[in-house]
Design an enzyme around this catalytic site. Structure first.
Site, PDB file in Angstrom:
ATOM      1  N   CYS A   1     -14.465 -32.191 -42.055  1.00  0.00           N
ATOM      2  CA  CYS A   1     -13.950 -33.559 -42.122  1.00  0.00           C
ATOM      3  C   CYS A   1     -14.794 -34.301 -43.156  1.00  0.00           C
ATOM      4  O   CYS A   1     -16.013 -34.441 -42.972  1.00  0.00           O
ATOM      5  CB  CYS A   1     -14.085 -34.200 -40.742  1.00  0.00           C
ATOM      6  SG  CYS A   1     -13.604 -35.930 -40.675  1.00  0.00           S
TER       7      CYS A   1
ATOM      8  N   CYS B   1      -9.722 -35.436 -48.308  1.00  0.00           N
ATOM      9  CA  CYS B   1      -9.613 -35.449 -46.848  1.00  0.00           C
ATOM     10  C   CYS B   1      -8.957 -34.129 -46.474  1.00  0.00           C
ATOM     11  O   CYS B   1      -7.981 -33.716 -47.122  1.00  0.00           O
ATOM     12  CB  CYS B   1      -8.749 -36.630 -46.415  1.00  0.00           C
ATOM     13  SG  CYS B   1      -8.212 -36.554 -44.692  1.00  0.00           S
TER      14      CYS B   1
END
Ligand code: DGL
Length: 294
Positions: free
Chosen positions: A89, A199
């Site tokens: 992440c 992302c």
């Protein structure tokens, strides 16, 4: 101010060995793009994936919340026997990797937007970066741009709404395409020839993005580089799984929500029919939210 956490609080850890699993964690389903690359490069590794979908997206959470969840999930994975942790992440890495690294007794691999590859390959010297607001405003991201992209014009665009779309398994609805068009058109107008997917949810939107930008932009996704970094780190610690025999990567999938979307996305995008365990991983910031649950 962040509350005090003593460093390395976890003592109940069995000795690490190559046969132990690698933990992979994301705020939700995006880390599956990293898991896909890890499975391809390191097929002998056992994997445990945790999607914190109950609390996704992290991109609009405060810094303390993200650090609190990342540490709690890291500790949970250590308790499950993980020999290493991939923080799959960008947002959690940008905001809390140093903090968590000091407190876990296993090696960590984080992810960061591919600014360096973008700077190496952009011909127009204009590149777009799509990432969460937290990632883009982090000191870590600013330092990355200063270090690798001094001569590059970097157009930063927070991808509001994109993580939510992937979390509900929407990778191509008309609404999503309209949202993406709004983010990408100004980059194209400014002459960007490179788009950094900052992302881990966004690689699942590559078909949608491609339908808008065509061949005008090169998409930079770092999941393969992360898998290589994991291989290096495991090798340095003598923790690579034994590849002799019929080693076959196995993965255990866990979600802090009901897991239905994780199962759906794993099937649709990775071709894996995954049994998903719904797990409870309370943390200081979510304790109150979870007292009524289960
Ligand atoms: N996959 C996460 C990332 O790479 C998404 C963050 C979020 O939940 O907003 O940043």
């Amino acid at each position: 101010m962040r509350p005090y956490y003593p460093a390395r609080t976890i003592l109940n850890v069995s000795p690490l060995c190559g046969a132990a699993p690698v933990g992979i964690f994301d705020s939700g389903l995006g880390g599956l793009s990293v898991l896909r690359a890890v499975r391809a490069l390191l097929p002998a590794e056992r994997l445990v994936y945790v999607a914190d979908s109950r609390y996704a997206p992290y991109g609009q959470r405060d810094d303390d919340f993200i650090a609190d969840r990342t540490l709690a999930i890291g500790e949970w994975l250590v308790a499950q026997g993980a020999k290493a942790l991939v923080v799959a992440c960008n947002t959690a890495t940008a905001q809390s990797i140093e903090f968590v690294r000091e407190r876990l007794p296993i090696p960590l691999v984080g992810v960061e937007p591919g600014i360096k590859p973008a700077a190496l390959q952009s011909k127009t010297r204009v590149a777009g970066v799509l990432a969460t607001q937290v990632t883009l405003r982090s000191a870590r991201f600013q330092a990355l741009v200063e270090r690798h992209a001094a001569d590059l014009r970097v157009l930063c665009q927070p991808g509001h709404g994109l993580v939510e779309a992937v979390e509900r398994c929407d990778t191509g609805s008309p609404e999503l395409l309209a949202l993406l068009r709004g983010y990408l058109a100004p980059m194209l107008d400014a002459g960007a020839d490179t788009l950094v997917l900052g992302c881990t949810h966004y690689p699942f939107l590559d078909t949608a993005i491609r339908s808008i930008v065509g061949e005008r932009m090169t998409l930079v996704d770092t999941s393969v580089a992360i898998a290589r970094q994991l291989e290096r780190v495991l090798g340095q610690h003598g923790l690579l799984a034994d590849t002799a025999g019929d080693a076959q990567s196995s993965a255990r999938f866990c979600s802090t929500s009901d897991g239905a979307h994780l199962r759906m996305l794993a099937a649709a995008l990775l071709g894996i029919d995954a049994q998903v365990e719904s797990v409870r991983i309370p943390s200081r910031r979510t304790l109150e939210l979870e007292t009524d649950a289960v």
